[in-house]
Design an enzyme around this catalytic site. Structure first.
Site: not given
Length: 75
Positions: A1-3, A35, A41
């Site tokens: 999950m890219p943050h 993604s 986020s």
């Protein structure tokens, strides 16, 4: 999950400007990391200029080899 965690000097952005920034960054993340929008986020942390040294010392200088874009300044 890219943050994505953005730290910058205080900019006094409006909510609309923050939303536009988040939308643009999200599009780039989706395009380059394949993604989903719901997986991205983004945090925007505005730092006073006199506190930037702490960011440099903790997050930039010791991780210089891992940065995919290095700053054009040093402290």
């Amino acid at each position: 999950m890219p943050h994505v965690d953005i730290k910058c000097f205080t900019r006094d952005l409006t909510d609309e400007q923050k939303s536009a920034l988040a939308e643009d960054i999200t599009k780039v993340i989706i395009r380059h990391l394949q993604s989903k929008d719901s997986s991205v986020s983004i945090a925007l942390n505005e730092i006073e200029p006199d506190a930037w040294q702490a960011v440099w010392d903790a997050e930039i200088a010791p991780k210089m080899d891992a940065l995919i874009k290095k700053p054009g300044y040093s402290m």
